[in-house]
Write an enzyme that holds these catalytic residues in place. Structure first.
Site, mmCIF file in Angstrom:
data_model
loop_
_atom_site.group_PDB
_atom_site.id
_atom_site.type_symbol
_atom_site.label_atom_id
_atom_site.label_comp_id
_atom_site.label_asym_id
_atom_site.label_seq_id
_atom_site.Cartn_x
_atom_site.Cartn_y
_atom_site.Cartn_z
ATOM 1 N N GLU A 27 -5.296 48.756 0.200
ATOM 2 C CA GLU A 27 -5.735 48.983 1.572
ATOM 3 C C GLU A 27 -4.830 49.984 2.269
ATOM 4 O O GLU A 27 -5.295 50.806 3.067
ATOM 5 C CB GLU A 27 -5.768 47.657 2.346
ATOM 6 C CG GLU A 27 -6.856 46.695 1.870
ATOM 7 C CD GLU A 27 -6.525 45.977 0.581
ATOM 8 O OE1 GLU A 27 -5.334 46.017 0.158
ATOM 9 O OE2 GLU A 27 -7.431 45.381 -0.023
ATOM 10 N N HIS A 67 -10.941 34.554 4.113
ATOM 11 C CA HIS A 67 -12.224 35.259 4.176
ATOM 12 C C HIS A 67 -12.902 34.921 5.493
ATOM 13 O O HIS A 67 -14.117 34.821 5.568
ATOM 14 C CB HIS A 67 -13.129 34.877 2.990
ATOM 15 C CG HIS A 67 -12.591 35.286 1.666
ATOM 16 N ND1 HIS A 67 -11.655 34.546 0.985
ATOM 17 C CD2 HIS A 67 -12.826 36.383 0.893
ATOM 18 C CE1 HIS A 67 -11.351 35.160 -0.152
ATOM 19 N NE2 HIS A 67 -12.048 36.267 -0.231
HETATM 20 C C1 LIG Z 1 -5.474 42.462 -0.503
HETATM 21 C C2 LIG Z 1 -6.801 42.157 -1.054
HETATM 22 N N1 LIG Z 1 -7.755 43.098 -1.084
HETATM 23 C C3 LIG Z 1 -8.996 42.826 -1.554
HETATM 24 C C4 LIG Z 1 -9.317 41.583 -2.018
HETATM 25 C C5 LIG Z 1 -10.728 41.274 -2.513
HETATM 26 N N2 LIG Z 1 -10.740 41.077 -3.974
HETATM 27 C C6 LIG Z 1 -10.639 39.848 -4.518
HETATM 28 S S1 LIG Z 1 -10.556 39.905 -6.195
HETATM 29 C C7 LIG Z 1 -10.662 41.593 -6.232
HETATM 30 C C8 LIG Z 1 -10.596 42.310 -7.541
HETATM 31 C C9 LIG Z 1 -9.329 42.008 -8.304
HETATM 32 O O1 LIG Z 1 -9.355 42.610 -9.577
HETATM 33 P P1 LIG Z 1 -8.226 42.358 -10.646
HETATM 34 O O2 LIG Z 1 -6.886 42.387 -10.007
HETATM 35 O O3 LIG Z 1 -8.447 43.301 -11.771
HETATM 36 O O4 LIG Z 1 -8.421 40.850 -11.156
HETATM 37 P P2 LIG Z 1 -9.642 40.205 -11.932
HETATM 38 O O5 LIG Z 1 -10.636 39.756 -10.910
HETATM 39 O O6 LIG Z 1 -10.191 41.239 -12.846
HETATM 40 O O7 LIG Z 1 -9.094 39.027 -12.666
HETATM 41 C C10 LIG Z 1 -10.795 42.091 -4.919
HETATM 42 C C11 LIG Z 1 -10.958 43.511 -4.575
HETATM 43 C C12 LIG Z 1 -8.293 40.620 -1.969
HETATM 44 N N3 LIG Z 1 -8.496 39.366 -2.399
HETATM 45 N N4 LIG Z 1 -7.065 40.925 -1.498
#
Ligand SMILES: Cc1ncc(C[n+]2csc(CCOP(=O)(O)OP(=O)(O)O)c2C)c(N)n1
Ligand SMILES: Cc1ncc(C[n+]2csc(CCOP(=O)(O)OP(=O)(O)O)c2C)c(N)n1
Ligand SMILES: [Mg+2]
Ligand SMILES: [Mg+2]
Lengths: 325, 395, 325, 395
Positions: C60, C130
């Site tokens: 972000e 959320h």
């Molecule tokens: C600071 C923040 N930004 C955005 C999100 C929304 N979000 C939740 S999971 C995710 C993707 C995470 O991907 P990754 O780190 O590759 O983990 P995976 O889900 O593949 O295990 C996002 C964008 C969040 N939880 N926290």
């Protein structure tokens, strides 16, 4: 007892805390051997070793994240943010993490031992980025405490209380007062209460409230008002979250008038919360509207710092208009 | 203090830019899909007992994920996240640690928690946010945590746990504990500033923390090649001065061995380690997600053939430690236990009203006392509007 | 005119803006081919190409920093933060950078073309992370504008106005309303004014003010109050910074009573600023204290979301106690 | 979309952790201190005119820094930062670019701005925050900026300019401009999360930006080895998939050539470049700092012997393009001009009261109108308390 300025009082407070409890750790940018850009941690690395007082890499989000891990592990971190203006990269770690650690885990984990110190406020020709007073942002964050001292005695007692308190505390130090004057400070450990305002001067006509460096501004305004025969009650809030409503209500019920002074911009500054709460609590006792004397709704300027500053004269204007209402 | 950089570096007189494409980091692997070791590979020293415990956790997590996803579809819970396809990564890394080592998870590591001994009831109580939930019903499903099991409560903001893990590990070192921290995160989370801060600080401050990246190809819909342009996450490790290993995340034995060694180095040399486990998120990101919008079934089945659980089972059977029949019976048992625990947890009431206000601070300050009283009075005046809490309030 | 829900109105607004001006770019986490986790940018990459609508890496602070660079270069960035709860890592880029870009440079450079969209608020079983309503934090930041729509028609008109406005605008979308209901929305380009509140319903006894999803809560409360013979004036603030004081003052001078409703915690929420300003502006017109009906001063809960929520019943309580004062 | 990672990486069956200590990145160098090229080194294609302009900028900056530091000591200005010792890094990199290329600076790159043509009066007006300052007297000394010169106004928060530079460069690419962005930062600032975000995004989104790190050994008092544990900042570049070069930052020719090539690659290949310039902050961090608290004179003099300005002068003289006498005359001229400009700037009034409120927004909203009126009225009532602004207000 020793004569100390505010900076020395902070230093003495840290030394006392580190002496008392070997789990107290002090760190931040330039905090180690150099003792911090203001020298608040001067001598601590020498006394307590590099593992307890040290430089970190230049990353505020990292410093606070790291401090939270330490706190969760039951060390007692006292992290320094070099200027309060630079606390914003750590905003997520403070507001989403520190403030919610205990709540979200059902108290399985907490970071209550955290204290974050940061010099704040204007008056040193610092312009936009070495002058800000960001305290209000944090007062909208349940789970944090916000504490601001106004003199050396308070600095040591409130900082020790912040370190001892089992909640994450933001401790903002009025850097303009660091070397401004000295006062008597006990050499040993002592605590001043968090969440308690201090009535600095009793009065009958109008209440003035401020915190940190602005307390001397409202004291000066009270002096000017006294010359006009107006008796001001002067209150130092000391803790902004949770704040001492009872003391303010008692004063306001007596005087019926209130001026709030802070250096931060007016809109949504902490003065707004005070005014909103107190007009509700003291509605029938108010003789005139609660007024706020604050920084303007602009970034902190440089050349026109004087014109920005909510000084004693502007406070006096407000006192007068409140009395004349 | 003072400058320790060398004044006289090795010099070159041609401006040859380092080309990141010039080399690729290989993947440490031991086990082939059919359950045989690679020709020159050596199996780690893994007891039958531990191997079976790992596999039992695999099956429990399969049963749990399957049932909870179904419950979400039925509207019995609002949200769920599976770890299907990635079980070897978190479970075998957790198995290579000591129970005293502390775990900072992202959210897709329920397996590590199950391996530690979190009971099926404890899982259910969290998922149903009932009054027995250790987290007091305050977080969405899958945000587990347990002090007793040294598993720090999960928080949704991504990557925030990374510098925290560094601090925690530094604290352990201060206490002269023979313990490490493991910190899990996804390849997506590794783009956050907190990742940079956490790894750099760990390297500089010599914190015994194992950074364990699950590179599962996606961050929600965003594929890895829109997340970074380098050679995965492993290629960043050396930049921080951190010893690094890329491992086949679907290879239970390789993950176990990599983590076991990482723990040893972290403790003996007082330093962080980075492990990048290459794996694939076989399921949707969460129950709110539908991957058909951003990837093909063909891609998924290519990875299905790399199923880490099947691979390890094949090895166990080859070892003579396990059989297909035992496997089916065990899975059936776990399914039954999950279903029963769910029924129990579902029936439990929500946490009481005071848990709305407690734990904001260590004690209730005046304003929260007032707000609690105000809430109580309001609910007592309007009991039918607050079915969950009204009945339990004493007038 | 088409029937659209709030999400479709946002999507239509973005499409209209991108159609009109090829410098409008939409980006953020999962915003590209997938169209965003809520699908607000659905179809835009297909229509306008990958260079104008795209996924960013998951950062972000990076998204906003990147957007500021684009804005300084005179593109028109519309950045999405996936949930308002995740805007805090970008707090420094927003508060120290975006808000101060024009000021600090003496208008040599500005990032006025920036718009940041983020779904905010509770009501989707989202728990602590959320559900947050962080708007008040930004209202303490001179240089930013803060805009919140309450229905599909506003969503399109206010978002287009935010994109057109030459100041950095934070546009918070009440995600609980994304698919809640539909309304008539013009297919073409249109603007609703920033900085102007809307009197949704006229009344004579008491004024109720809210923004975003809470407007329907105060409307419901107004209905309940009407059954008791109390006539409520209902105001949607729409822009929080700078806010429309004139409309509020006019209403308050008429009714003499005010209830503010917001979902964010009470302390230092934006209700504080409204109450503080309005008690000053309307002191002699007030029949009773200004009251705030808000989320409690806790993190946003999960199981007890209903008990946290400042709903119509609690608003009615406040109306009653204001009338009875 | 979809997964582009290879399923079949190169495999290894031994868990060999990558060891960051195993290799070191060499430094691209051309010029020896005495002004001779290294034996196999080739001088870049640098015209006499440009070479002399570079050197003239060196001397101007020396004169400026020297005088301003002295003025700060005399209490005529509140704050100053010198770039002594690092002039080759910013000035020669700026010289290798086109004037249309945009500069995002940290704060110690006044040389790049001077090379672009910022006049001595413009410098002085900013430093004295007078009414002619382009920045309207709002920022501390050295926070310059000029739209006309494509030099984005400096802001104090460190590293924030890095992702901004990426965005700006992406915008240039959108506009199909043959322009790049250069983004300067210190090795300390590179620890911030914004560094990580900015470089990673530039690599993924293929933004034509040159990240130029001045590794000068210190961030205020913090030496580089307490800032990172890896091989400088260059070692991070390949992790992001960014072509990277380490260069001797005190070597004007090498910096020029490295940046010239970087610009070419950035434009032709639509990608970011990372340059790490190894140099040393010979002066204090700022006028508020005293380095004797954290480093030795001996260390400083070791680096004094590497003075980039002397090195380049030696080369110019060897080229037959310059002489010691011309050098002294030129420095004297710059000193005189700086002193004169200072006297002029010092006398100019501060900006008028309305600049306190303008530029917060494009136009004054109602509340700032009100506040401006309130401020005016207050100052008119108390003119002696506001000497800077009262006299200029019309009643
Ligand atoms: C600071 C923040 N930004 C955005 C999100 C929304 N979000 C939740 S999971 C995710 C993707 C995470 O991907 P990754 O780190 O590759 O983990 P995976 O889900 O593949 O295990 C996002 C964008 C969040 N939880 N926290
Ligand atoms: C976000 C932020 N944190 C802290 C500071 C205070 N600060 C100003 S300069 C500086 C050191 C920067 O070091 P480096 O990036 O190496 O640049 P150098 O001064 O060596 O040129 C620090 C800590 C700041 N300006 N911004
Ligand atoms: Mg992933
Ligand atoms: Mg440096």
């Amino acid at each position: 007892m020793s004569k100390m300025n505010l900076l020395q009082a902070v230093n003495s407070s840290l030394e006392t805390a580190m002496q008392q409890d070997e789990r107290v750790l002090c760190f931040g940018e330039d905090v180690g051997a150099f003792g911090g850009v203001f020298r608040a941690t001067s001598g601590l690395q020498e006394k307590f070793g590099k593992s307890r007082c040290f430089n970190t890499p230049l990353t505020e989000q990292g410093i606070i994240g790291f401090a939270l891990g330490l706190a969760a592990q039951k060390q007692v971190p006292v992290a320094e943010i070099q200027f309060a203006d630079y606390i914003f990269p750590a905003f997520d770690q403070l507001v989403n993490e520190a403030a919610k650690y205990r709540y979200r885990s059902g108290n399985e984990f907490n970071v209550g031992s955290l204290t974050v110190r940061a010099p704040y406020g204007g008056g040193i020709n610092g312009g936009l980025y070495h002058s800000q007073s960001p305290e209000a942002y944090f007062t909208h964050t349940p789970g944090l405490k916000v504490v601001i001292p106004r003199n050396p005695h308070q600095a040591k007692g409130l900082l020790l209380a912040s370190i001892a308190d089992d909640n994450p505390v933001l401790f903002f130090e009025p850097k303009k007062l660091y070397r401004a004057s000295t006062g008597e400070v006990p050499d040993e450990h002592y605590l001043l209460p968090l969440g308690k305002a201090e009535v600095v001067r009793e009065g009958t006509d109008i209440t003035l409230v401020a915190w940190g460096a602005q307390v001397q501004v409202i004291e000066a305004a009270a002096d000017l008002a006294a010359e006009k025969g107006i008796s001001c009650e002067v209150i130092d809030l000391r803790t902004l979250l949770p704040w001492d409503k009872a003391t303010l209500v008692a004063s306001l019920k007596k005087t019926g008038r209130l001026i709030i002074n802070h250096e931060a911009p007016k809109t949504s500054g902490f003065g707004a919360e005070l005014a909103a709460s107190l007009q509700e609590a003291c509605f029938l006792h108010l003789e005139s509207p609660i007024l706020r004397v604050t920084g303007w709704d602009t970034p902190f300027p440089l050349a026109l710092e004087k014109e920005y500053f909510p000084n004693a004269l502007r406070t006096l204007d407000a006192i007068q208009s409140s009395m004349d209402f | 203090m003072s400058d320790q950089r060398s004044l006289f570096h090795q010099q070159v007189y041609q401006p040859d830019f380092l080309d990141p494409k010039a080399s690729a980091i290989p993947t440490f692997s031991l086990l082939q899909q059919k359950g045989e070791l690679y020709p020159t590979a050596k199996a780690p020293d893994l007891s039958k007992e531990k191997a079976l415990k790992i596999h039992d956790t695999f099956l429990f997590i399969r049963a749990l994920d399957e049932r909870m996803l179904a419950s979400q579809r039925q509207g019995r819970i609002s949200f769920y996240m599976t770890e299907i396809g990635e079980e070897a990564a978190d479970i075998c890394s957790a198995a290579a640690l000591k129970p005293e080592d502390t775990i900072f998870a992202q959210y897709r590591e329920q397996g590590a928690l199950a391996y530690r001994g979190f009971s099926v009831d404890q899982f259910m109580n969290q998922i149903f946010a009932n009054e027995l939930d250790l987290g007091k019903g305050r977080q969405m499903p899958v945000h587990y945590g347990s002090k007793a099991l040294n598993y720090v409560t999960i928080s949704s903001p991504l990557a925030t746990q990374i510098p925290q893990a560094t601090g925690y590990a530094y604290g352990l070192k201060q206490d002269k504990k023979d313990q490490v921290v493991i910190c899990y995160f996804g390849e997506g989370a590794a783009s956050e500033g907190d990742f940079h801060a956490g790894l750099n600080m760990a390297a500089v401050l010599k914190a015994p923390v194992i950074f364990f990246c699950r590179n599962n190809g996606y961050a929600i819909s965003t594929p890895a090649h829109e997340q970074f342009a380098g050679d995965g996450i492993a290629s960043r490790g050396t930049g921080y001065g951190i010893k690094t290993l890329r491992v086949d995340g679907n290879d239970a034995l390789a993950v176990y061995e990599a983590t076991r060694l990482a723990r040893k180095i972290a403790l003996e040399e007082h330093q962080p380690i980075l492990i990048e486990a290459m794996t694939y998120r076989l399921g949707a990101h969460s129950s709110s997600d539908d991957p058909s919008g951003y990837r093909s079934k063909a891609e998924e089945s290519k990875w299905q053939e790399q199923d880490p659980v099947a691979r390890f089972r094949n090895w166990l059977i080859k070892q003579g430690w396990w059989s297909q029949e035992e496997d089916e019976a065990s899975l059936a048992k776990h399914r039954k236990q999950v279903a029963e625990a769910m029924k129990k947890a579902e029936k439990l009431p929500k946490p009481a009203l005071d848990t709305l206000f407690s734990d904001v601070y260590d004690e209730l300050p005046w304003h929260l006392e007032e707000q609690l009283e105000e809430a109580k009075a309001h609910i007592l005046r309007n009991p039918t509007a607050y079915p969950a809490t009204a009945g339990r309030l004493v007038k």
